[in-house]
Design an enzyme around this catalytic site. Structure first.
Site, PDB file in Angstrom:
ATOM      1  CB  CYS A  80      43.248  40.390  42.376  1.00 13.61           C
ATOM      2  SG  CYS A  80      41.520  40.196  42.372  1.00 13.61           S
ATOM      3  CG  ASP A  81      45.920  40.719  39.507  1.00 14.17           C
ATOM      4  OD1 ASP A  81      46.459  40.095  40.367  1.00 14.17           O
ATOM      5  OD2 ASP A  81      45.216  40.363  38.657  1.00 14.17           O
ATOM      6  CB  CYS A 135      40.600  41.104  39.641  1.00 12.14           C
ATOM      7  SG  CYS A 135      40.473  41.305  41.498  1.00 12.14           S
TER       8      CYS A 135
END
Ligand code: NDP
Length: 311
Positions: free
Chosen positions: A139-140, A136
């Site tokens: 997300c990261d 992701c």
């Protein structure tokens, strides 16, 4: 085990689950919805949604899902945290175990459990999980500002993630196993025009290396029919974007699924092979997998559930 009886149970909180809850709430079916592992669903791992009708400037994905959740609550949906861990669909009422500790008995069931990111299956993906391996980017990606990353895949997701990461990272390699991208033309163009992205066609990742987290990837490049070359590429982050696996495992003993695990439904309806059990969204959609198509199938599932319960 604590047991509760409900009329309509909805499992999943992506666009399919929430839309089903909005329609079922408005139909006075008092739906109970369990959110699953990722409240808001897969969309919450992206940033701006540009193609959901009604939002000409795009909309923040988390805001869109929060709006859907609120809309469902406004119409009386009972939205709860919890993951469906077991299912018994052999007889009505259907029995769904939540978090291995609570049993819900439901007269009708809408499965909107979505899909989860796929991994290559390399041992190193597990070894470096949370230490440089991610599925992701949104997300990261933040952790890779001014660093070098690689994205695996050649579809829309891979192109989208590579483009997003290029806005943060110093350099992005896109590892594509074929000599072409499968993504839509507009996404391909964005990748090709981005100076920070280098596409490595006909490449596969064989493994990762590094003492303290990912420091590089072992690559193999296809050279013609039978030749190949192996080399190492230093990177700080390794992102998977090679598609998804439908979250249908607990239902497989009862419902027909295709070879990839997608729940098979009757034609364009959300009806499964068990009357009273409906499947909506990505868990039953190997083709479109869009927020809008998931929402539409959630709507159909709620209408079907209402008709079923009225019988
Ligand atoms: P896709 O199935 O479209 O693409 C998966 C990609 O991963 C392909 O390039 C595939 O390669 C590659 N791949 C699969 N397995 C491996 C493997 N073992 N090793 C290396 N590469 C592998 O998945 P997406 O997640 O990209 O997209 C899913 C759907 O969602 C699509 O319909 C897409 O259009 C849609 N989507 C739309 C977006 C938008 O409109 N904004 C954004 C994101 C997704 P190969 O081509 O060789 O099979």
């Amino acid at each position: 085990m604590e047991t509760e009886k409900v009329r309509l149970l909805i499992i999943g909180s992506g666009p399919a689950g929430y839309t089903a809850a909005i329609y079922a709430g408005r139909a006075n079916l008092s739906p109970v919805l369990y959110s699953g592992l990722q409240p808001g669903g897969q969309l919450t791992t992206t940033t701006i949604v540009e193609n959901f009708p009604g939002h000409p400037q795009g909309i923040d994905a988390n805001q869109l899902m929060e709006d859907m959740r609120q809309q469902a609550v406004n119409f009386g949906a009972d939205i709860r945290n919890g993951v469906a861990t077991k299912a018994d669909l052999s007889a009505r009422p259907f029995k769904i175990t939540i978090d291995d500790e609570k049993l819900i008995e439901a007269d009708a069931l809408i499965i909107a459990t979505g899909a989860a990111a796929r991994y290559l299956g390399l041992e190193d993906e597990k070894k470096y999980a949370g230490m440089g391996v991610s599925a992701c980017a949104t997300c990261d990606g933040f952790f890779y500002r001014k660093k070098v990353v690689a994205v695996v895949g050649g579809g829309d997701t891979a192109c989208e993630e590579a483009t997003y990461l290029a806005s943060l990272a110093k350099k992005v390699y896109l590892i594509v196993r074929k000599p072409f991208l499968r993504a839509s033309k507009i996404m391909q163009e964005r990748v090709m025009l981005n100076e920070k992205i280098e596409v490595l066609f006909e490449h596969n990742a064989e493994g990762l290396y590094g003492d303290n987290g990912v420091e590089g990837v072992h690559l193999v490049k296809r050279l013609g029919e039978s030749d190949e070359s192996h080399y190492d590429l230093p990177i700080d982050g390794f992102f998977l974007a090679i598609g998804h696996k439908p979250s249908s495992d607990i239902f497989k003993d009862y419902l027909e699924v295709d070879k990839a695990g997608y729940i098979v439904t009757e034609g364009a309806t959300p009806r499964t092979n068990i009357p009273g059990v409906f499947a909506a969204g990505d868990v039953a959609d190997p083709h479109y997998r869009q927020a809008i198509t998931a929402a539409a199938s959630g709507c159909k599932a709620a209408i079907e559930a209402e008709r079923f319960l009225m019988k």
